[in-house]
Design a protein around this motif. Structure first.
Motif, PDB file in Angstrom:
ATOM      1  N   VAL A  77       0.868  -1.176   0.000  1.00  0.00           N
ATOM      2  CA  VAL A  77       0.000   0.000   0.000  1.00  0.00           C
ATOM      3  C   VAL A  77       0.903   1.224   0.000  1.00  0.00           C
ATOM      4  O   VAL A  77       1.807   1.328   0.825  1.00  0.00           O
ATOM      5  CB  VAL A  77      -0.938   0.013   1.221  1.00  0.00           C
ATOM      6  CG1 VAL A  77      -1.781   1.271   1.244  1.00  0.00           C
ATOM      7  CG2 VAL A  77      -1.818  -1.240   1.242  1.00  0.00           C
ATOM      8  N   ALA A  78       0.640   2.142  -0.931  1.00  0.00           N
ATOM      9  CA  ALA A  78       1.476   3.325  -1.065  1.00  0.00           C
ATOM     10  C   ALA A  78       0.613   4.580  -1.194  1.00  0.00           C
ATOM     11  O   ALA A  78      -0.459   4.548  -1.787  1.00  0.00           O
ATOM     12  CB  ALA A  78       2.364   3.201  -2.302  1.00  0.00           C
ATOM     13  N   LEU A  79       1.105   5.666  -0.654  1.00  0.00           N
ATOM     14  CA  LEU A  79       0.479   6.964  -0.829  1.00  0.00           C
ATOM     15  C   LEU A  79       1.067   7.598  -2.087  1.00  0.00           C
ATOM     16  O   LEU A  79       2.277   7.766  -2.207  1.00  0.00           O
ATOM     17  CB  LEU A  79       0.752   7.866   0.378  1.00  0.00           C
ATOM     18  CG  LEU A  79       0.262   9.309   0.257  1.00  0.00           C
ATOM     19  CD1 LEU A  79      -1.256   9.354   0.089  1.00  0.00           C
ATOM     20  CD2 LEU A  79       0.694  10.115   1.476  1.00  0.00           C
ATOM     21  N   VAL A  80       0.202   7.914  -3.028  1.00  0.00           N
ATOM     22  CA  VAL A  80       0.630   8.590  -4.250  1.00  0.00           C
ATOM     23  C   VAL A  80       0.572  10.079  -3.995  1.00  0.00           C
ATOM     24  O   VAL A  80      -0.492  10.640  -3.731  1.00  0.00           O
ATOM     25  CB  VAL A  80      -0.270   8.208  -5.445  1.00  0.00           C
ATOM     26  CG1 VAL A  80       0.160   8.968  -6.701  1.00  0.00           C
ATOM     27  CG2 VAL A  80      -0.248   6.700  -5.676  1.00  0.00           C
ATOM     28  N   GLU A  81       1.724  10.720  -4.024  1.00  0.00           N
ATOM     29  CA  GLU A  81       1.808  12.143  -3.756  1.00  0.00           C
ATOM     30  C   GLU A  81       1.956  12.973  -5.025  1.00  0.00           C
ATOM     31  O   GLU A  81       1.666  14.163  -5.038  1.00  0.00           O
ATOM     32  CB  GLU A  81       2.973  12.423  -2.814  1.00  0.00           C
ATOM     33  CG  GLU A  81       2.779  11.779  -1.464  1.00  0.00           C
ATOM     34  CD  GLU A  81       3.940  12.002  -0.521  1.00  0.00           C
ATOM     35  OE1 GLU A  81       5.084  12.197  -0.998  1.00  0.00           O
ATOM     36  OE2 GLU A  81       3.715  11.974   0.697  1.00  0.00           O
ATOM     37  N   LYS A  82       2.439  12.335  -6.079  1.00  0.00           N
ATOM     38  CA  LYS A  82       2.643  13.034  -7.325  1.00  0.00           C
ATOM     39  C   LYS A  82       2.388  12.067  -8.470  1.00  0.00           C
ATOM     40  O   LYS A  82       2.748  10.901  -8.378  1.00  0.00           O
ATOM     41  CB  LYS A  82       4.096  13.561  -7.388  1.00  0.00           C
ATOM     42  CG  LYS A  82       4.386  14.399  -8.598  1.00  0.00           C
ATOM     43  CD  LYS A  82       5.798  14.974  -8.505  1.00  0.00           C
ATOM     44  CE  LYS A  82       6.070  15.869  -9.705  1.00  0.00           C
ATOM     45  NZ  LYS A  82       7.405  16.471  -9.614  1.00  0.00           N
ATOM     46  N   ALA A  83       1.784  12.546  -9.545  1.00  0.00           N
ATOM     47  CA  ALA A  83       1.542  11.706 -10.716  1.00  0.00           C
ATOM     48  C   ALA A  83       1.600  12.568 -11.974  1.00  0.00           C
ATOM     49  O   ALA A  83       1.125  13.702 -11.969  1.00  0.00           O
ATOM     50  CB  ALA A  83       0.173  11.039 -10.599  1.00  0.00           C
ATOM     51  N   TYR A  84       2.209  12.043 -12.996  1.00  0.00           N
ATOM     52  CA  TYR A  84       2.260  12.748 -14.273  1.00  0.00           C
ATOM     53  C   TYR A  84       2.485  11.724 -15.371  1.00  0.00           C
ATOM     54  O   TYR A  84       2.825  10.580 -15.117  1.00  0.00           O
ATOM     55  CB  TYR A  84       3.355  13.815 -14.296  1.00  0.00           C
ATOM     56  CG  TYR A  84       4.727  13.301 -13.964  1.00  0.00           C
ATOM     57  CD1 TYR A  84       5.577  12.831 -14.957  1.00  0.00           C
ATOM     58  CD2 TYR A  84       5.183  13.269 -12.648  1.00  0.00           C
ATOM     59  CE1 TYR A  84       6.844  12.342 -14.644  1.00  0.00           C
ATOM     60  CE2 TYR A  84       6.436  12.799 -12.327  1.00  0.00           C
ATOM     61  CZ  TYR A  84       7.260  12.337 -13.335  1.00  0.00           C
ATOM     62  OH  TYR A  84       8.504  11.857 -13.028  1.00  0.00           O
TER      63      TYR A  84
END
Length: 115
Positions: free
Chosen positions: A104-111
């Motif tokens: 389980v991971a927290l996505v803080e940035k996506a592009y």
């Protein structure tokens, strides 16, 4: 509820959100039953509060990765505790997976490059 684009990429909101990364190595047991259960889990997850979408792939060698996206850790916990999902988890452990890992991971940035 978020649907996937024709290219199989999930259409997601601006972060932050959570990713549940499920990597698995399939056994040869019950390929039709597995496919049916996997399809059912996608439909069931789409109706869960906090579900944002999913992306999934499996190679000819049986190794696969499914990433589902959620609004919160609470939404993930509710999905994990869903009775029908629990049956699928137990069946997977007993019959369908030689090995699996869940992260389980927290996505803080996506592009990315959009189609």
């Amino acid at each position: 509820m978020t649907t996937t684009t024709p290219s199989a990429f999930a259409s997601l909101p601006t972060p932050p959100y959570y990713a549940v990364i499920f990597s698995s190595l399939r056994t040869s047991a019950g390929p039709d039953e597995y496919a049916h259960m996997a399809e059912r889990m996608v439909v069931l997850a789409q109706h869960q509060p906090g579900y944002l979408g999913a992306e999934s792939t499996r190679g000819a060698d049986g190794f696969g990765i499914t990433v589902s996206y959620w609004t919160s850790l609470e939404a993930i916990a509710h999905w994990r505790a869903n009775a029908e999902h629990r049956v699928a988890q137990e069946t997977g452990k007993a019959q369908w997976y030689e090995h699996y890992e869940l992260r389980v991971a927290l996505v803080e940035k996506a592009y990315g490059k959009k189609i």
